[in-house]
Design a protein around this motif. Structure first.
Motif, PDB file in Angstrom:
ATOM      1  N   ILE A   1      38.807 -29.833 -22.095  1.00 33.14           N
ATOM      2  CA  ILE A   1      39.300 -29.394 -23.408  1.00 33.14           C
ATOM      3  C   ILE A   1      38.336 -29.824 -24.511  1.00 33.14           C
ATOM      4  CG2 ILE A   1      41.144 -29.708 -25.098  1.00 33.14           C
ATOM      5  CD1 ILE A   1      43.083 -29.972 -22.705  1.00 33.14           C
ATOM      6  N   CYS A   2      37.813 -31.041 -24.418  1.00 30.03           N
ATOM      7  CA  CYS A   2      36.854 -31.522 -25.415  1.00 30.03           C
ATOM      8  C   CYS A   2      35.594 -30.664 -25.415  1.00 30.03           C
ATOM      9  CB  CYS A   2      36.493 -32.982 -25.142  1.00 30.03           C
ATOM     10  SG  CYS A   2      37.779 -34.173 -25.582  1.00 30.03           S
ATOM     11  N   GLY A   3      35.121 -30.295 -24.232  1.00 30.27           N
ATOM     12  CA  GLY A   3      33.924 -29.459 -24.157  1.00 30.27           C
ATOM     13  C   GLY A   3      34.119 -28.121 -24.843  1.00 30.27           C
ATOM     14  N   LEU A   4      35.271 -27.505 -24.621  1.00 26.55           N
ATOM     15  CA  LEU A   4      35.566 -26.218 -25.276  1.00 26.55           C
ATOM     16  C   LEU A   4      35.667 -26.403 -26.781  1.00 26.55           C
ATOM     17  CD1 LEU A   4      36.305 -23.233 -25.093  1.00 26.55           C
ATOM     18  CD2 LEU A   4      38.690 -23.922 -24.710  1.00 26.55           C
ATOM     19  N   ALA A   5      36.316 -27.484 -27.220  1.00 31.67           N
ATOM     20  CA  ALA A   5      36.450 -27.743 -28.660  1.00 31.67           C
ATOM     21  C   ALA A   5      35.091 -27.970 -29.310  1.00 31.67           C
ATOM     22  CB  ALA A   5      37.359 -28.954 -28.891  1.00 31.67           C
ATOM     23  N   VAL A   6      34.202 -28.686 -28.636  1.00 40.79           N
ATOM     24  CA  VAL A   6      32.852 -28.916 -29.168  1.00 40.79           C
ATOM     25  C   VAL A   6      32.121 -27.596 -29.352  1.00 40.79           C
ATOM     26  CG1 VAL A   6      30.574 -29.819 -28.568  1.00 40.79           C
ATOM     27  CG2 VAL A   6      32.590 -31.267 -28.319  1.00 40.79           C
ATOM     28  N   PHE A   7      32.214 -26.716 -28.375  1.00 39.82           N
ATOM     29  CA  PHE A   7      31.535 -25.421 -28.471  1.00 39.82           C
ATOM     30  C   PHE A   7      32.047 -24.630 -29.673  1.00 39.82           C
ATOM     31  CE2 PHE A   7      30.983 -20.932 -27.500  1.00 39.82           C
ATOM     32  CZ  PHE A   7      29.644 -20.898 -27.142  1.00 39.82           C
TER      33      PHE A   7
END
Length: 202
Positions: free
Chosen positions: A14-20
């Motif tokens: 979820i963090c990776g998607l939010a960063v993108f």
């Protein structure tokens, strides 16, 4: 333990998607202001927002003279062919890949370590942009010196990067701990059995 590990992996993804996503949102808004912070008339009102893909901390007003500005409305001295947002977006994809390595690849230590390092890199890049004193030249009918205001997306990026680093390091830590073997669990159960008869009163 497996449930905790799965929760950390989900959090990393979820963090990776939010960063993108946050890398694509506006990081800065440049406005023409006078000394007390109000918009300056009769100079043309300037208010331009730029995403992380458009700006780089390596380009600032000190790098350009007003005479260098091309006569193109909307031109900004902060523009960069490869903005810092490209780097954070790439790190966001790396974090998503790390979650895949941990879950599908069965390598939670590797995935957690990679996510932790990527999260720290995001905090460094986004933090460096957030604490900077931004200024830029924007062309309207003539060059206008503007001041940049950091937007919520950039602060959110720092927070999400920190969470990704925490989740990744936690996943790495719990994955290092050896799992109890069936034999150890059996021995433990035997030791915990209550004694009977005279041994129980000893």
């Amino acid at each position: 333990m497996e449930a905790v590990r799965s929760a950390f992996i989900a959090g990393i993804a979820i963090c990776g998607l939010a960063v993108f996503v946050l890398s694509l949102l506006p990081w800065l808004t440049f406005e023409a202001r006078d000394f007390d912070g109000t918009i300056v008339p009769p100079i043309p009102i300037v208010s331009e927002s730029f995403s992380g893909l458009d700006i780089s901390r390596s380009r600032d007003i000190e790098d350009h003279a007003e005479t260098e500005a091309p006569h193109e409305v909307g031109w900004c001295s902060c523009d960069a062919a490869i903005g810092d947002g490209y780097f954070t977006a790439a790190l966001g994809l790396l974090i998503i890949a790390s979650a895949g390595i941990a879950r599908l690849g069965g390598r939670p230590m590797l995935g957690g370590g990679a996510a932790a390092l990527a999260g720290l890199a995001i905090v460094t890049i986004a933090g460096y942009n957030a604490i900077a004193d931004w200024n830029a030249i924007i062309w309207t009918s003539h060059p206008v010196v503007t001041e940049g205001t950091v937007q919520v997306a950039l602060y959110a990026l720092i927070a999400v990067g920190a969470i990704a680093a925490f989740d990744g390091s936690s996943l790495w830590a719990i994955s290092r701990a050896p799992e109890p073997t069936d034999e150890e669990a059996y021995d433990y159960d035997e030791d915990d059995e209550p004694t009977e008869g005279t041994e129980a009163w000893a």
